[in-house]
Motif scaffolding. Structure first.
Motif, short mmCIF file in Angstrom:
data_model
loop_
_atom_site.label_atom_id
_atom_site.label_comp_id
_atom_site.label_asym_id
_atom_site.label_seq_id
_atom_site.Cartn_x
_atom_site.Cartn_y
_atom_site.Cartn_z
N ASP A 97 34.95 -29.36 -18.64
CA ASP A 97 33.58 -29.79 -18.44
C ASP A 97 33.01 -30.43 -19.71
N ILE A 98 33.22 -29.72 -20.83
CA ILE A 98 32.67 -30.20 -22.09
C ILE A 98 33.34 -31.52 -22.50
N ALA A 133 34.80 -33.72 -20.63
CA ALA A 133 34.41 -34.83 -19.75
C ALA A 133 33.06 -35.40 -20.17
N GLU A 134 32.15 -34.50 -20.50
CA GLU A 134 30.80 -34.94 -20.86
C GLU A 134 30.79 -35.66 -22.21
N GLU A 153 32.41 -39.03 -22.00
CA GLU A 153 31.52 -40.01 -21.38
C GLU A 153 30.54 -40.55 -22.42
N ASP A 154 30.00 -39.65 -23.21
CA ASP A 154 29.02 -40.07 -24.22
C ASP A 154 29.66 -41.00 -25.24
N LEU A 155 30.84 -40.61 -25.75
CA LEU A 155 31.50 -41.42 -26.77
C LEU A 155 31.93 -42.77 -26.21
N ARG A 156 32.41 -42.77 -24.97
CA ARG A 156 32.80 -44.05 -24.35
C ARG A 156 31.57 -44.95 -24.19
N SER A 157 30.45 -44.35 -23.83
CA SER A 157 29.22 -45.14 -23.69
C SER A 157 28.84 -45.76 -25.03
N GLN A 158 28.97 -44.95 -26.11
CA GLN A 158 28.63 -45.47 -27.44
C GLN A 158 29.53 -46.66 -27.79
N GLU A 200 31.25 -48.61 -25.76
CA GLU A 200 30.99 -49.77 -24.89
C GLU A 200 29.72 -50.51 -25.34
N GLU A 201 28.72 -49.75 -25.70
CA GLU A 201 27.47 -50.37 -26.13
C GLU A 201 27.69 -51.22 -27.38
N CYS A 241 30.31 -38.39 -35.48
CA CYS A 241 30.15 -37.31 -34.49
C CYS A 241 30.49 -35.93 -35.10
N VAL A 266 32.47 -29.73 -34.16
CA VAL A 266 31.89 -30.06 -32.86
C VAL A 266 32.14 -28.91 -31.87
#
Lengths: 112, 337
Positions: free
Chosen positions: B22-23, B25-26, B29-34, B36-37, B58, B64
């Protein structure tokens, strides 16, 4: 030099301590609208409250385990994302915390 | 995205098993979004160095992952001061006496110093430390509530302790014991050719005269100090130094007595001569054997005396006063009335 480093570390510790309680309030407040982690971070940053992933996600988990948030995994833009939203208990808590925050803030304004 | 996958794998290792997927995956997702942006912003794929910069910002995988775990400790903050105190008492109680005895044997009876090995002490220390830590960790884990944490009351707390105050009861006891000792000692051990001790006749070396008068003088000096303490019940540097001198002289004299083989002969109506000689030798031998233990005891007493003087000097150096430590807060002077 080392004293300056020491002061900086001390400031950093106290700053983090000061921020810790405020973050819960800010996160609860922002999650009146459903968001996933990354957009929540961006929303907070846009309002001047930067929060890193290592702080935000554990905080979200804690708030959820305390029943103040609900979350759901959903696909968006071909990726699975976890969306958070404030729960009814969270709304009540937010109201109380916001009132407490106002009290502390006005006291501190007087003190400082 | 190899760097990102390696990073997530490293974090995953330290996460609580049940929440790992769960952790990750979340976070993924955040790092991939960063990433991609950033790619959208630059209009190209990120280079490894740029991805590395995002991951480094991070935080390290261990740091972490640690944020997802509840704060963990073997012994919690409530028990920890008690644990530290118990450990210190046990370790000091284990190491210091054995070291002093070892030192005393080394100084007074080197032939028997092998009797105590200092090396064994460290094994004992480890055992003490291990079992004390284990016991406290079990108490912490079991969630046993410490007695008194909820039922405490300021009225049940011990009275304020003034370490420079000499209890009057102690001084009176010292005077009484000193007088009884002097009367008993002078009555029985008054220097003469043969001393009668409850039916047994003791012949002592001529130097006994010195021991006798010295002990009598020291015991009388101690009675005098106790007498002053009774009426002025606070230690002063001068009186504490006098106590140190008296104890030091007493210690030296007593150790000399143990080593001096003072008993020449012993006789009694029911004691055959060969047995009497054997008993005399045995008493002299055991007196000599007691020397290291006596040295340890004396060192402990003298250490207390020295500590008392140092404490008083500190009070003087820091501008404190010798007297009651806590002022009566209800007094008009303090309230400014």
């Amino acid at each position: 030099m080392s004293q300056s480093n020491g002061n900086h570390d001390l400031f950093e510790n106290l700053r983090l301590e000061l921020r810790r309680g405020c973050l819960s309030l800010a996160v609860l407040s922002q999650l009146r609208t459903e968001r996933y982690g990354y957009t929540l971070r961006k929303a907070l940053a846009e309002q001047g409250l930067e929060i890193d992933e290592g702080t935000l996600y554990p905080l979200l988990r804690r708030l959820e385990s305390q029943g103040l948030l609900t979350s759901v995994w959903r696909e968006e833009e071909r990726r699975n994302k976890r969306f958070y939203r404030i729960s009814p208990e969270g709304k009540l808590m937010l109201k109380q915390l916001a009132a407490e925050w106002q009290r502390i803030n006005s006291s501190l304004n007087g003190i400082l | 995205m190899e760097l990102l996958d390696r990073y997530l794998q490293a974090i995953e290792f330290w996460l609580p098993k049940r929440q790992r997927q769960d952790i990750i995956a979340e976070l993924s997702e955040d790092l991939r979004s960063q990433i991609e942006e950033k790619q959208t912003e630059l209009g190209r794929k990120l280079e490894d160095a740029e991805v590395e910069a995002i991951l480094k910002r991070c935080g390290s995988p261990l740091a972490v992952a640690s944020r997802y775990r509840p704060q963990q400790y073997l012994i919690g903050p409530t028990l920890f001061p008690i644990y530290r105190f118990v450990l210190a008492v046990l370790l000091i109680g284990c190491v210091v006496p054995r070291f002093l005895i070892w030192l005393a044997f080394l100084l007074a009876d080197p032939a028997h110093r092998g009797y105590l090995h200092m090396e064994n002490v460290w094994v004992t220390v480890l055992y003490f430390a291990f079992f004390t830590t284990l016991a406290f960790a079990i108490v912490e884990r079991s969630g046993v509530k410490l007695q008194g944490l909820d039922t405490w009351s300021p009225r049940k707390l011990p009275p304020v302790r003034d370490r420079n105050r000499i209890p009057r009861s102690g001084s009176m006891l010292e005077i009484a014991a000193g007088v009884v000792f002097n009367v008993w000692f002078a009555g029985i051990f008054w220097p003469r050719p043969v001393i009668d001790l409850y039916g047994a006749q003791l012949t002592l070396v001529p130097v006994w005269r010195i021991f006798f008068w010295s002990f009598l003088f020291l015991a009388s000096a101690n009675i005098a100090i106790a007498g002053v303490n009774l009426f002025r019940p606070y230690w002063t540097p001068r009186r504490a130094s006098l106590r140190l001198v008296a104890d030091g002289l007493g210690a030296g004299l007593f150790c000399w007595l143990l080593k001096a083989q003072v008993l020449i002969g012993i006789s009694a109506s029911s004691l055959p001569a060969p047995k009497a000689i054997e008993l005399t030798n045995l008493i002299n031998l055991w007196m000599a054997r007691t020397l290291p233990w006596a040295i340890v005891t004396m060192l402990v007493i003298l250490s207390f005396d020295v500590y008392r003087i140092m404490r008083l000097r500190c009070v003087h150096l820091h501008g404190g006063s010798i007297g009651p430590a806590v002022k009566d807060l209800s007094s008009p002077m303090v309230n400014g009335n």
